[in-house]
Every structure is written in structure tokens, then in C-alpha cells.
Design a protein around this motif. Structure first.
Motif, PDB file in Angstrom:
ATOM      1  N   ILE A 273       6.361   8.848 -13.072  1.00  0.00           N
ATOM      2  CA  ILE A 273       5.062   8.446 -11.913  1.00  0.00           C
ATOM      3  C   ILE A 273       3.873   7.708 -12.635  1.00  0.00           C
ATOM      4  CG2 ILE A 273       5.701  10.446 -10.698  1.00  0.00           C
ATOM      5  CD1 ILE A 273       3.247  11.567 -11.402  1.00  0.00           C
ATOM      6  N   GLY A 274       3.341   7.171 -11.939  1.00  0.00           N
ATOM      7  CA  GLY A 274       2.282   6.192 -12.351  1.00  0.00           C
ATOM      8  C   GLY A 274       1.182   6.569 -11.499  1.00  0.00           C
ATOM      9  N   ILE A 275      -0.192   6.660 -11.798  1.00  0.00           N
ATOM     10  CA  ILE A 275      -1.244   7.232 -11.259  1.00  0.00           C
ATOM     11  C   ILE A 275      -2.441   6.220 -11.348  1.00  0.00           C
ATOM     12  CG2 ILE A 275      -2.889   9.005 -10.809  1.00  0.00           C
ATOM     13  CD1 ILE A 275      -0.788  10.888 -11.970  1.00  0.00           C
ATOM     14  N   ASP A 276      -2.850   5.450 -10.318  1.00  0.00           N
ATOM     15  CA  ASP A 276      -4.211   4.675 -10.636  1.00  0.00           C
ATOM     16  C   ASP A 276      -5.055   4.940  -9.158  1.00  0.00           C
ATOM     17  OD1 ASP A 276      -5.608   2.688 -11.602  1.00  0.00           O
ATOM     18  OD2 ASP A 276      -4.461   1.359 -11.511  1.00  0.00           O
ATOM     19  N   GLU A 277      -6.240   4.134  -9.253  1.00  0.00           N
ATOM     20  CA  GLU A 277      -7.085   4.326  -8.025  1.00  0.00           C
ATOM     21  C   GLU A 277      -7.176   2.835  -7.696  1.00  0.00           C
ATOM     22  OE1 GLU A 277      -9.874   3.199 -11.228  1.00  0.00           O
ATOM     23  OE2 GLU A 277      -8.398   4.836 -11.265  1.00  0.00           O
ATOM     24  N   LEU A 278      -7.515   2.672  -6.257  1.00  0.00           N
ATOM     25  CA  LEU A 278      -7.808   1.561  -5.704  1.00  0.00           C
ATOM     26  C   LEU A 278      -9.009   1.613  -4.963  1.00  0.00           C
ATOM     27  CD1 LEU A 278      -4.464   0.948  -3.847  1.00  0.00           C
ATOM     28  CD2 LEU A 278      -5.064  -0.130  -5.558  1.00  0.00           C
ATOM     29  N   SER A 279      -9.779   0.421  -5.094  1.00  0.00           N
ATOM     30  CA  SER A 279     -11.409   0.561  -4.401  1.00  0.00           C
ATOM     31  C   SER A 279     -11.439  -0.082  -3.273  1.00  0.00           C
ATOM     32  CB  SER A 279     -12.192   0.044  -5.377  1.00  0.00           C
ATOM     33  OG  SER A 279     -11.972  -1.410  -5.530  1.00  0.00           O
ATOM     34  N   TYR A 280     -11.952   0.337  -2.142  1.00  0.00           N
ATOM     35  CA  TYR A 280     -12.285  -0.314  -1.100  1.00  0.00           C
ATOM     36  C   TYR A 280     -13.641  -0.163  -0.440  1.00  0.00           C
ATOM     37  CZ  TYR A 280     -11.732   4.140   1.126  1.00  0.00           C
ATOM     38  OH  TYR A 280     -12.076   5.492   1.728  1.00  0.00           O
ATOM     39  N   ARG A 281     -14.081  -0.698   0.518  1.00  0.00           N
ATOM     40  CA  ARG A 281     -15.547  -0.892   1.029  1.00  0.00           C
ATOM     41  C   ARG A 281     -16.344  -1.400  -0.206  1.00  0.00           C
ATOM     42  NH1 ARG A 281     -16.235   4.265   4.797  1.00  0.00           N
ATOM     43  NH2 ARG A 281     -14.644   3.456   6.389  1.00  0.00           N
ATOM     44  N   ARG A 282     -15.858  -2.469  -0.751  1.00  0.00           N
ATOM     45  CA  ARG A 282     -16.776  -3.324  -1.771  1.00  0.00           C
ATOM     46  C   ARG A 282     -17.136  -2.418  -3.036  1.00  0.00           C
ATOM     47  NH1 ARG A 282     -21.471  -6.698   1.365  1.00  0.00           N
ATOM     48  NH2 ARG A 282     -19.777  -7.794   2.869  1.00  0.00           N
TER      49      ARG A 282
END
Length: 198
Positions: A38-47
Motif C-alpha cells: 500500500i501507499g499512504i499520502d495526504e491531499l490538501s484542499y481548501r487552499r
């Protein structure tokens, strides 16, 4: 933007998205079954003020889990949803250098091989090379020497396949002028080749 373009409320857009997601997921079974890599990462939203943790099945290239947040507690919820038996089946986990993710992964699946994302590792190498360059600039005894070394930053960061004749010339001069920086540059290039970036 979608709601403005289609002239419908945001709730309507959300309801459409929910229906499409359910339809696309229907028949896939439990996405958490059979995970090995598996791969794990974060995504940002709302600037970039809000984050979502995303887990991907590397073998099939699909998102298998996501949740708001990017903390160790967020990732622990994934491992709780996965359960002990499926956690035991994990062979490798790819993550960035987030301390929170490292803590959650090593706690939940200490047997799994921990792989750091090559782009983050490469960034550490580039930062170390730039710090070496700055230290050598500070240590230079003449203003001409300082000026010559300051002008090498761009050349040192370029990928070898993107080098112009001028950059080749700068690197050739650097090899003669400062072996410490040039050796650091060669180590960076060797490291990138090992990581598969060249």
C-alpha cells in the motif's frame, strides 16, 4: 465552481457524486481484502488548510481508504478498519517522511517493509548539497571565490538530461574550483540513479 457552471446547488452536486461513487464501487467487494503493498499520502484542499489521508493499493492502483486529517490518529483508524489479520498480510507500506505516518505504520505493522517516497528522499539529498554549497561559499577566502560558488546553485540542481552547454561549463569549472561541492553533486546524481530517477 461546478455548482456555478451547472447552475445547481452544491448539495445536488454532492448527491450526484455520492451516487456515482456508489455505482463505481458496486461489485468491487471489500477493497481492504487482499492488500499486500500500500501507499499512504495526504491531499490538501481548501487552499491547503484541510487534509485527507489516502491509502492506495499499489498492486491494483486504486484508492482503498480515505479519511479527513493527516495525523497518526487518522492513519490508526485505517489500520483498525483493516483489522489484525489483514494487517498481518501487509508486506510493504510506502509513505512520505511524515513522523505521524511513520509512528502509525511502525506501531500497527512493524513487520511490513517501510518504503520512503523517493521524491522526498531526493529532496533531502538536494537540501544537503545546497547546505554544503552555502557552507563552502561562507568559507571562501575571496569575494571572487564566493561569487563563483554562489553562481553554481542552479547548475547543481538541474537534471543531467536538461543541461545546457553553459551549465556543463559551470560544472566543469566547479570540478576544478571546489572538490567538496563537486563531490556532493556527484553523490546526488549517483543517489538519484539508485532511486530510479535517472
Amino acid at each position: 465552481m461546478v455548482s456555478k457552471f451547472l447552475r445547481v446547488s452544491w448539495r445536488t452536486v454532492g448527491a450526484i457524486i455520492s451516487r456515482v461513487v456508489v455505482r463505481k464501487l458496486d461489485g468491487l467487494g471489500d477493497r481492504l481484502d487482499g492488500l499486500k503493498h500500500i501507499g499512504i499520502d495526504e491531499l490538501s484542499y481548501r487552499r491547503h488548510h484541510e487534509y485527507v489521508t489516502v491509502v492506495v493499493d499499489h498492486e491494483h492502483g486504486v484508492v482503498v481508504w480515505s479519511s479527513r486529517g493527516k495525523s497518526a490518529a487518522t492513519l490508526r483508524r485505517f489500520f483498525e478498519d483493516l483489522g489484525e489479520e489483514r494487517c498481518a498480510a501487509l508486506e510493504s507500506v510506502t509513505i512520505d517522511l511524515s513522523r505521524a505516518y511513520i509512528a502509525a505504520v511502525t506501531e500497527a505493522v512493524p513487520h511490513a517493509r517501510l518504503i520512503f517516497d523517493r521524491f522526498h528522499v531526493q529532496r533531502l539529498v538536494q537540501d544537503a548539497l545546497d547546505e554544503t554549497r552555502r557552507a563552502e561559499v561562507r568559507a571562501a577566502e575571496t569575494e571572487d571565490g564566493k561569487r563563483a560558488l554562489k553562481g553554481t546553485r542552479y547548475a547543481l540542481l538541474k537534471s543531467p538530461w536538461n543541461l545546457t552547454d553553459a551549465v556543463h561549463q559551470t560544472l566543469a569549472e566547479l570540478e576544478q574550483a571546489n572538490q567538496t561541492i563537486f563531490r556532493g553533486h556527484m553523490l546526488k546524481e549517483s543517489f538519484a540513479a539508485i532511486l530510479g530517477g535517472r
